[in-house]
Design an enzyme around this catalytic site. Sequence first.
Site, PDB file in Angstrom:
ATOM      1  N   LYS A 290      48.826  84.089  30.854  1.00 23.89           N
ATOM      2  CA  LYS A 290      49.536  84.992  31.197  1.00 23.89           C
ATOM      3  C   LYS A 290      50.407  84.398  32.713  1.00 23.89           C
ATOM      4  CE  LYS A 290      46.440  86.396  35.114  1.00 23.89           C
ATOM      5  NZ  LYS A 290      47.567  86.669  36.409  1.00 23.89           N
TER       6      LYS A 290
ATOM      7  N   HIS B  59      42.850  70.393  33.764  1.00 28.43           N
ATOM      8  CA  HIS B  59      43.796  70.232  33.397  1.00 28.43           C
ATOM      9  C   HIS B  59      44.576  68.360  35.201  1.00 28.43           C
ATOM     10  CE1 HIS B  59      45.052  73.329  31.636  1.00 28.43           C
ATOM     11  NE2 HIS B  59      46.340  72.566  30.925  1.00 28.43           N
TER      12      HIS B  59
END
Lengths: 280, 184
Positions: free
Chosen positions: B103, B38
């Site tokens: 999550k 990222h």
Amino acid sequence: MREVEVSEITKEIAELCQEANFELGEDVINAFKDGLENDESPTAKAILEQLLENAKIAREDRVPMCQDTGFTVIFVELGQEVKLVGGDLEEAINEGVRQGYKEGYLRKSIVSHPLKRENTGDNTPAVIHTKIVPGDKIKITVAPKGGGSENMSEVRMMKPADGVEGVKDFVIERVKESGPNPCPPIVVGVGIGGTFEKCAYLAKKALLRPIGDESPHEDIAQLEKELLEEVNKLGIGPQGLGGRTTVLDVNVEIYGAHIASLPVAVNINCHAARHKETII
Amino acid sequence: MAEIKLTTPLTEEKVRELEVGDKVLLSGTIYTGRDAAHERLVNLLEEGEDLPIDVDGQVIYYVGPAPAKPGKPIGSAGPTTSYRMDPYTPALLNEGLRGMIGKGSRSQEVKDVMEEEGAVYFAAVGGAAALIAKCIKKAEVVAYEDLGTEAIRKLEIEDLPLIVVNDAANNDLYEIGAEEYSEV
């Protein structure tokens, strides 16, 4: 003195790293089953069913139950009548980690420098806690620790006046604020007393106790029971999606404290509460 | 609570139909990415460079899989905790990213940009990594091979079981679910 070749330790560690990652303990599996039976949330039940199925696949196919196969935390209780021969103990342990993570196709999750962040490629170095104990045996416990739940843990230097209520509030606050992040249902290890580093060590050690185990101190066993009830009222549930099965167990370890201090550590473990041990 | 079969790429229209609590079985092509990947993607965007993958209409799965055993496409592959990707996510959403799988909770900023752009955040069951790996039929590293487990992989998935946690209307199942069962 009993002589033990360090290569034997390497071999055992390599095996334990794999077993710990493939085989979830029966105590955890039974706790999932209890949750499945008692939780009233349908989402919670569906998740617990997936976790039971996942544990079965991991055991049968010999694959890790979680892709995060952890920081390899190793506890060694070394009998003072043992003489280690054939090499350096720390290097022998790291070699065991290296071999175990390679042979088991376990993920290598460790970077050599916390700021430069280059993966060491073999999951070393392990975190090693060695204690010298009476006797001529060596007890080795391998407890791979996932990063997601470790990140939700905290050490706090509380005031003695904060007392048991302060400790309870801290533990409950930690579980609440962690919410879905540490992969509930979780196991909570709490260390109270000692110094800054000692209480963190106690909290980690508390995670090794089997689910359902009670503290030998009557008041602490009562505290464990009360905390478990309180945190399961938060409604967080499996994966944080709502339910009663948030915490499988709370284990508290204590130590003497300085007259000025009340150090408290809360170490959170995800539902992959992995640890395997052997005695050489 | 509906159970919905979806195939990638996702359109904004499809994504806006999803509601928190929906159970989704996702199939098609998705990409993996964690912290390190990222950071690199967003650095490229800041420098005005092209990304190594086209994120428009795509779904990124926050996962660093275990190594594949011989004969298997991938090792155990459960979701990692998503908040660590929050600083980078708005930039990718602005590029047309439609979905994320992970999550744990997202930041308010991420949720707001998801609402603006029309994106969805799914939870996969954290720690159900051996089970999830069975839904992954193919895996191929497409960028940043040097990152090892953190490299960007293209996955072919079949009926990956997911739950909608944040929909494009800014609802959050982590808040709603815990509130429903809270006794404090």
